[in-house]
Write a protein that holds these residues in place. Structure first.
Motif, PDB file in Angstrom:
ATOM      1  N   LEU A  89      27.173 -22.932 -14.518  1.00  0.00           N
ATOM      2  CA  LEU A  89      26.993 -24.169 -15.335  1.00  0.00           C
ATOM      3  C   LEU A  89      26.557 -25.428 -14.474  1.00  0.00           C
ATOM      4  CD1 LEU A  89      29.622 -23.790 -18.146  1.00  0.00           C
ATOM      5  CD2 LEU A  89      27.172 -23.733 -18.537  1.00  0.00           C
ATOM      6  N   ILE A 144      31.178 -29.366 -20.897  1.00  0.00           N
ATOM      7  CA  ILE A 144      32.022 -29.981 -21.721  1.00  0.00           C
ATOM      8  C   ILE A 144      33.204 -28.976 -22.240  1.00  0.00           C
ATOM      9  CG2 ILE A 144      32.646 -31.377 -23.814  1.00  0.00           C
ATOM     10  CD1 ILE A 144      29.835 -32.496 -23.253  1.00  0.00           C
ATOM     11  N   SER A 145      32.901 -27.770 -22.493  1.00  0.00           N
ATOM     12  CA  SER A 145      33.906 -26.845 -23.049  1.00  0.00           C
ATOM     13  C   SER A 145      34.392 -25.946 -22.007  1.00  0.00           C
ATOM     14  CB  SER A 145      33.172 -26.047 -24.276  1.00  0.00           C
ATOM     15  OG  SER A 145      32.345 -25.313 -23.690  1.00  0.00           O
ATOM     16  N   ASP A 166      27.781 -38.119 -21.926  1.00  0.00           N
ATOM     17  CA  ASP A 166      26.937 -37.689 -22.945  1.00  0.00           C
ATOM     18  C   ASP A 166      25.772 -36.681 -22.306  1.00  0.00           C
ATOM     19  OD1 ASP A 166      28.698 -39.245 -24.107  1.00  0.00           O
ATOM     20  OD2 ASP A 166      27.367 -39.834 -25.404  1.00  0.00           O
ATOM     21  N   SER A 167      25.528 -36.831 -21.061  1.00  0.00           N
ATOM     22  CA  SER A 167      24.201 -36.371 -20.513  1.00  0.00           C
ATOM     23  C   SER A 167      24.785 -34.878 -19.935  1.00  0.00           C
ATOM     24  CB  SER A 167      23.607 -37.205 -19.455  1.00  0.00           C
ATOM     25  OG  SER A 167      23.328 -38.347 -19.797  1.00  0.00           O
ATOM     26  N   ASP A 168      25.938 -34.626 -19.949  1.00  0.00           N
ATOM     27  CA  ASP A 168      26.563 -33.359 -19.451  1.00  0.00           C
ATOM     28  C   ASP A 168      26.205 -32.502 -20.454  1.00  0.00           C
ATOM     29  OD1 ASP A 168      27.331 -33.515 -16.730  1.00  0.00           O
ATOM     30  OD2 ASP A 168      29.012 -34.868 -17.493  1.00  0.00           O
ATOM     31  N   CYS A 169      25.841 -30.946 -19.905  1.00  0.00           N
ATOM     32  CA  CYS A 169      25.653 -29.833 -20.811  1.00  0.00           C
ATOM     33  C   CYS A 169      26.929 -29.574 -21.690  1.00  0.00           C
ATOM     34  CB  CYS A 169      25.070 -28.893 -20.107  1.00  0.00           C
ATOM     35  SG  CYS A 169      26.361 -27.792 -19.107  1.00  0.00           S
ATOM     36  N   ILE A 170      26.839 -29.153 -22.941  1.00  0.00           N
ATOM     37  CA  ILE A 170      27.975 -28.581 -23.667  1.00  0.00           C
ATOM     38  C   ILE A 170      28.677 -27.565 -22.992  1.00  0.00           C
ATOM     39  CG2 ILE A 170      26.991 -29.512 -25.767  1.00  0.00           C
ATOM     40  CD1 ILE A 170      26.366 -26.783 -26.713  1.00  0.00           C
ATOM     41  N   GLY A 171      28.241 -26.706 -22.050  1.00  0.00           N
ATOM     42  CA  GLY A 171      28.873 -25.595 -21.213  1.00  0.00           C
ATOM     43  C   GLY A 171      30.064 -26.457 -20.640  1.00  0.00           C
TER      44      GLY A 171
END
Lengths: 466, 466
Positions: free
Chosen positions: B198, B274-275, B267-272
């Protein structure tokens, strides 16, 4: 600052408007006025971005409005359609032609329906004949390939939020079974028990139990065990490194900004919700199922689903080429109306809002007679004279979903419109259609043993011709 | 609005400051001034929240500053420490006492070191004696329980971003092996290949290959195969429904606001990304490993790690009681300095920034002689007269990590400080310490067959006494 509520933003904007007005009234230096105006304009842009609405002085933001993708914000009178809520202000329900334009999909026109008939050599399903599946993405591409003996697979799913399934929940499965039969293709069915855990106040075990119970109803639709794999996310994620790899691939290629735009997530949402769309996306890629497709990463996917699920697959189609996979094609259905009318919401917790798969013949009769919204007139005399309105009559809508005979349905429509058919008689037709249908479903479900569920839910090779 | 850059916010704030000043200068109505001031104050709060800095007119925001948890913002001169970057302006490196205060952890004092010695009946490891593991959370609780025969387990990990591991990477593993030996407890080692995929421009297969290669080096540290489970996230997520369930549990109980505050995601980070923190959190709970712990969900976890990993476990400790699990305890190490000095960053891509586990005796000698930052004086005469400074001398720092004999180390420190020991002689000591150590590691690694790796990485029961 995005965790400022729309109301906070509204109030700040209003205050800034006051500032600008007073600066102008006082003939303040131009630089001051300009700075204040610039700030005001920026705040208006921010407000629109966050609320999806233009700022209007004196009109506070409407609660629950969602941000639409690609800046296509909702206008007054537009229906709201996203994976978690559907609402319409019209008794006829959502305006589907408008939705096709807003979502950028294609209408399933007569030409496509005819082509499906030609390619499969079967009469198109009544859901196609009647515009219940009304919109698509890339269905012609699926048919082009199919005519060249290139296989595809089907993918649909269900969010198991309770044991109770109603007839509306069957729509995608009835249609998917037909597609499986006429195209002879493998099918994967995702049970998003992880999603339900994240969104609802339920335990993991409850969500998993609903998965198994709902799978019984799905299996009772008649799917071929040799061509169908039903999986719980909670189980399959922990059983398939290939699936998790595709989930991570999607997660790497979607930003929070994107899911915020598509799904309306906020900074207060849990990180599970934020990353979940990747889990609904991953089954669109054949490499998520090596036990079915071996090493093939290029088998195209066709997804029959209700139109409210489209946001997930718009996102999926955006990501697909960037991770080297074909875009899934889609067939979208309209929504199934609540007994109380097309603009009210069906609720699994309100037993009277629909016909449930567990209802007895007597319950079906009582619910329809008592709760089905009628398009008839107030008195028999008036009805005979002016006729009823089938377009808003829920019994007629349900018949259009479940009565197979086109001629019979058309006759009912005409007779009801002319006043020859009374509301009680129309309701009787529906009762007589649903009672045997539900009884037969219950009988098939009774035969679905734990062993059979286990078979459908075991990762394994599937048999199919192409 | 949180995707406004700090600079955008700064500029808006500056403009609003101008507005307020001119409103006051014009003696505008009090309500107008108040509204503008209120907006200004809110904007200042927002600015501080986003940038971690107070707004100062004329001082644009410093790039790269991160938001700290619990509002403990960085002050001028503070070190930056998070899982992705560590920087310090001091040649001695990060100020660890300050870090303890900022992170809210506890210092490993002499009393705790002595207690570990008493409880285990062994001499405390040199990393404890020398303050290399300097900070902890709940270690006394682990010892209290241990004294009552209540077992715990160890959890540490590695992000496999390349094949190349250097001596610094061994620190947590050397110490964890010692803990495993003296406490006789099971150990799980997470290889975050999904994280590296990621964050880095690497393929899934590359990350997985680095996992296996790095596992060889970790195994070569001497872990007991009967008590140690090493797992790739990419593999284990797809092999353990129990692990995925705990990941989803954590994901449900952490919001984007929280990970934004803790890790500085945008907000520009990928959802991967973030989780992902949930995936590093999940091994802190024994129910993620039913093959090891059976049905037990209450076995406490002790995590030895470098202090930069603490944000993950602050989050984990916050979530644990809300999902019914014990909080993991922690032992934090200082950072291992680059050859060029404690305030420069080691890089796996710069072969000269550290001693790699693949270096030959000759490479070790050359690197230390050529690149190790010296605390000595410019000339032999001056050095003899004034002495060197071991606190900034990287060779001395490395010796304090690897030379076992306390008396010998102390003698070197005194002789170097007095000038009796020259830089070349100090470097010679280090070379003679590292050459046999690395050679022995290489020999042990050579004996780690594919089969042995496979054994360590198979989910299975472990053997341990408590």
């Amino acid at each position: 600052m995005s965790d400022l509520s729309p109301m906070d933003l509204y109030e700040k904007l209003t205050a800034q408007g006051e500032t600008v007005r007073s600066l102008k009234a006082q003939k303040s230096p131009k630089a001051d006025v300009d700075a204040a105006v610039q700030l005001l304009l920026q705040m208006k842009l921010d407000y629109k971005r966050v609320t999806g609405q233009d700022y209007k002085a004196g009109c506070p933001p409407v609660d629950g409005e969602m941000l639409e993708e690609h800046g296509a914000v909702l206008e007054d009178g537009d229906d709201q359609v996203d994976p978690w809520s559907v609402s319409s202000s019209s008794a006829k329900g959502v305006d589907y032609d408008k939705l096709i334009v807003r979502f950028g999909s294609s209408k399933i026109d007569q030409e496509l329906v005819d082509r499906i008939g030609r390619v499969t050599g079967k009469t198109p399903h009544r859901f196609l004949r009647r515009g219940i599946f009304f919109s698509h993405r890339d269905m012609h591409q699926i048919l082009d390939a199919f005519e060249k003996q290139k296989s595809f697979y089907l993918y649909t799913g269900r969010g198991p939020s309770s044991e109770a399934m109603h007839v509306g929940h069957l729509i995608p499965f009835i249609f998917t079974k037909w597609l499986q039969d006429v195209f002879d293709v493998p099918l994967v069915i995702q049970m998003t028990d992880d999603e339900k855990y994240l969104w609802k106040d339920l335990s993991l075990d409850e969500c998993h139990r609903y998965t198994v119970e709902n799978a019984r109803d799905i299996i009772a639709c008649g799917f071929d065990v040799n061509k169908t794999f039903i999986f719980s996310d909670l189980d399959y994620m922990g059983a398939s490194p290939a699936f998790y790899r595709n989930v991570v691939k999607v997660q790497k290629h979607v930003t929070f900004n994107q899911v915020k735009g598509i799904f309306g997530f906020t900074d207060s949402d849990c990180i599970g919700k934020i990353s979940f769309p990747a889990i609904q996306a991953a089954p669109s890629f054949s490499s998520s199922f090596p036990q079915i497709f071996g090493e093939r990463t290029d088998v195209q996917c066709l997804i029959p689903c209700a139109i409210d699920q489209d946001p997930y697959f718009r996102m999926t189609r955006d990501v697909a080429p960037r991770i080297g996979y074909p875009k899934p094609a889609l067939l979208h259905s309209t929504f199934f109306p609540a007994l109380q009318g097309a603009q009210t919401k069906m609720s699994a917790s309100d037993a009277n809002s629909s016909i449930f798969l567990t209802d007895s013949a007597k319950q079906i009769k009582n619910k329809i007679n008592k709760h089905a919204f009628s398009g008839g007139k107030d008195t028999v005399e008036e009805h005979r004279k002016c006729g009823g309105n089938p377009d808003v009559d829920v019994s007629f809508m349900y018949l259009s979903f479940f009565l197979e005979d086109d001629d019979e349905l058309e006759k009912i429509r005409q007779d009801y419109s002319s006043g020859a058919l009374l509301t009680g008689e129309l309701k009787k037709s529906l009762i007589e259609t649903l009672q045997p249908m539900i009884a037969a479903h219950q009988e098939r479900r009774r035969l679905v043993t734990d062993d059979i569920v286990q078979q459908f839910m075991s990762p394994r090779k599937l048999h199919f011709n192409h």
